[in-house]
Write a protein that holds these residues in place. Structure first.
Motif, PDB file in Angstrom:
ATOM      1  N   HIS A  37       0.855  -1.178   0.000  1.00  0.00           N
ATOM      2  CA  HIS A  37       0.000   0.000   0.000  1.00  0.00           C
ATOM      3  C   HIS A  37       0.900   1.240   0.000  1.00  0.00           C
ATOM      4  O   HIS A  37       1.680   1.439   0.926  1.00  0.00           O
ATOM      5  N   TRP A  38       0.772   2.053  -1.062  1.00  0.00           N
ATOM      6  CA  TRP A  38       1.600   3.246  -1.185  1.00  0.00           C
ATOM      7  C   TRP A  38       0.907   4.434  -0.538  1.00  0.00           C
ATOM      8  O   TRP A  38      -0.300   4.622  -0.665  1.00  0.00           O
ATOM      9  N   SER A  39       1.689   5.264   0.136  1.00  0.00           N
ATOM     10  CA  SER A  39       1.147   6.384   0.891  1.00  0.00           C
ATOM     11  C   SER A  39       0.582   7.473  -0.014  1.00  0.00           C
ATOM     12  O   SER A  39       1.226   7.888  -0.988  1.00  0.00           O
ATOM     13  N   MET A  40      -0.612   7.976   0.342  1.00  0.00           N
ATOM     14  CA  MET A  40      -1.200   9.090  -0.390  1.00  0.00           C
ATOM     15  C   MET A  40      -0.552  10.418  -0.005  1.00  0.00           C
ATOM     16  O   MET A  40      -0.841  11.450  -0.611  1.00  0.00           O
ATOM     17  N   ARG A  41       0.321  10.401   0.995  1.00  0.00           N
ATOM     18  CA  ARG A  41       0.975  11.630   1.443  1.00  0.00           C
ATOM     19  C   ARG A  41       2.302  11.877   0.742  1.00  0.00           C
ATOM     20  O   ARG A  41       2.960  12.881   1.004  1.00  0.00           O
ATOM     21  N   ASP A  42       2.696  10.966  -0.117  1.00  0.00           N
ATOM     22  CA  ASP A  42       3.974  11.075  -0.821  1.00  0.00           C
ATOM     23  C   ASP A  42       3.727  11.588  -2.231  1.00  0.00           C
ATOM     24  O   ASP A  42       3.042  10.938  -3.035  1.00  0.00           O
ATOM     25  N   GLY A  43       4.285  12.748  -2.551  1.00  0.00           N
ATOM     26  CA  GLY A  43       4.102  13.340  -3.876  1.00  0.00           C
ATOM     27  C   GLY A  43       4.619  12.459  -4.994  1.00  0.00           C
ATOM     28  O   GLY A  43       4.082  12.467  -6.106  1.00  0.00           O
TER      29      GLY A  43
ATOM     30  N   VAL B 108       4.477   9.245  -5.118  1.00  0.00           N
ATOM     31  CA  VAL B 108       3.454   8.225  -5.375  1.00  0.00           C
ATOM     32  C   VAL B 108       2.373   8.803  -6.276  1.00  0.00           C
ATOM     33  O   VAL B 108       1.895   8.140  -7.212  1.00  0.00           O
ATOM     34  N   TRP B 109       1.981  10.054  -6.028  1.00  0.00           N
ATOM     35  CA  TRP B 109       0.973  10.700  -6.878  1.00  0.00           C
ATOM     36  C   TRP B 109       1.464  10.823  -8.312  1.00  0.00           C
ATOM     37  O   TRP B 109       0.698  10.618  -9.265  1.00  0.00           O
ATOM     38  N   LEU B 110       2.732  11.146  -8.487  1.00  0.00           N
ATOM     39  CA  LEU B 110       3.277  11.285  -9.838  1.00  0.00           C
ATOM     40  C   LEU B 110       3.268   9.947 -10.568  1.00  0.00           C
ATOM     41  O   LEU B 110       2.831   9.861 -11.729  1.00  0.00           O
ATOM     42  N   VAL B 111       3.733   8.897  -9.903  1.00  0.00           N
ATOM     43  CA  VAL B 111       3.739   7.567 -10.524  1.00  0.00           C
ATOM     44  C   VAL B 111       2.313   7.103 -10.790  1.00  0.00           C
ATOM     45  O   VAL B 111       2.011   6.532 -11.846  1.00  0.00           O
ATOM     46  N   ALA B 112       1.413   7.371  -9.839  1.00  0.00           N
ATOM     47  CA  ALA B 112       0.010   6.974 -10.014  1.00  0.00           C
ATOM     48  C   ALA B 112      -0.618   7.713 -11.191  1.00  0.00           C
ATOM     49  O   ALA B 112      -1.401   7.129 -11.949  1.00  0.00           O
ATOM     50  N   PHE B 113      -0.281   8.988 -11.350  1.00  0.00           N
ATOM     51  CA  PHE B 113      -0.814   9.759 -12.482  1.00  0.00           C
ATOM     52  C   PHE B 113      -0.411   9.111 -13.799  1.00  0.00           C
ATOM     53  O   PHE B 113      -1.241   8.920 -14.699  1.00  0.00           O
ATOM     54  N   LEU B 114       0.856   8.744 -13.933  1.00  0.00           N
ATOM     55  CA  LEU B 114       1.323   8.111 -15.167  1.00  0.00           C
ATOM     56  C   LEU B 114       0.675   6.736 -15.350  1.00  0.00           C
ATOM     57  O   LEU B 114       0.330   6.354 -16.480  1.00  0.00           O
ATOM     58  N   ALA B 115       0.511   5.999 -14.246  1.00  0.00           N
ATOM     59  CA  ALA B 115      -0.108   4.674 -14.327  1.00  0.00           C
ATOM     60  C   ALA B 115      -1.571   4.784 -14.746  1.00  0.00           C
ATOM     61  O   ALA B 115      -2.057   3.995 -15.574  1.00  0.00           O
TER      62      ALA B 115
END
Length: 271
Positions: free
Chosen positions: A73-79, A81-88
């Motif tokens: 489970h990747w933290s939603m507080r880590d920017g 993670v948001w960047l990688v999630a955006f690309l995914a």
């Protein structure tokens, strides 16, 4: 659309954009404005919003349940993670969108969005009501299984779709270097073209990079103006017919084969 009720600022911006586009088409560009088509888009969009409440409830529960069994489970507080999630999410959207154009079962829902024969902002909300049935949501399940929080996935998908609202217009021309990375109105106009040269291309959401990587990018040509709508128009403004006629045609063609194998070949084959 159901999210707009909780985003008055975004709703106001969209409304101003629609009114501005109407004025531009009528008074300056002299392109005219398809009022009947706009009303059909509003009716279909309203139905999509109503059905979307049920879809969100079902899929939200499914995605949360799946998150429980995810090994990480990747933290939603880590920017980062948001960047990688955006690309995914962008990659998943590209693949689902591309499948929606190449698999008839999925196209039966997505075809609704391609029925407008005039490219206006309101055509962005003409969306099918049968997403649960067409199963495109399966393409986003791996994102949860690899550890992205379902709330993050849904938020990024919402951003993706709201961004695309502003792509459905002829009021914005080419945007120069931005078009190397981002999906733009010029790219998306081509996506909605029914010309033979423009079929099945430009599947990106916010980004256009995956179309460049996978060879599905095409650009507007001055010698071949974009003709909007389906290659075989439905010829109706009736919201129910717009939504359900592609399914009716699909089921009739599947039954006509007379066999399970033939029906599957039709459903999984190209539109």
């Amino acid at each position: 659309m159901e999210r707009l009720a909780r985003s008055p600022g975004l709703f106001a911006l969209m409304l101003l954009a629609v009114l501005g586009e109407w004025l531009w088409r009528r008074r300056f560009a002299r392109l005219g404005y398809d009022g009947r088509g706009a009303l059909a888009s509003l009716a279909v969009g309203l139905g999509h919003a109503v059905v979307g409440v049920l879809s969100a409830s079902v899929l939200g529960g499914l995605f949360v349940a799946l998150a429980w069994v995810a090994p990480v489970h990747w933290s939603m507080r880590d920017g980062r993670v948001w960047l990688v999630a955006f690309l995914a999410v962008e990659l998943a959207y590209y693949l689902v969108h591309r499948a929606s154009h190449t698999m008839r079962w999925m196209w039966a829902t997505h075809a609704v969005h391609h029925t407008p024969e005039q490219m206006t902002l309101l055509s962005a909300i003409r969306l099918g009501w049968t997403h649960l049935l067409s199963l495109g949501w399966l393409g986003y399940l791996p994102l949860v299984l690899v550890g992205f929080d379902p709330r993050m996935v849904f938020a990024l998908l919402a951003f993706n779709l709201h961004y695309q609202f502003f792509l459905h217009t002829e009021a914005v021309g080419r945007l120069g270097p931005l078009e190397w990375v981002f999906n733009t109105p010029a790219h998306h106009r081509v996506h909605h073209g029914s010309n033979a040269a423009y079929l099945d291309c430009n599947y990106g959401g916010v980004l256009i990079v995956f179309d460049r990587l996978f060879g599905t990018l095409r650009t507007e040509r001055a010698d071949d103006p974009v003709r909007y709508g389906l290659a075989r128009p439905l010829g109706t403004f009736n919201p129910l017919r717009l939504v359900f006629r592609p399914w009716r045609q699909l089921i009739m063609d599947m039954r006509a084969t007379g066999s399970v194998g033939g029906a599957l070949k039709i459903a999984l084959g190209r539109p």
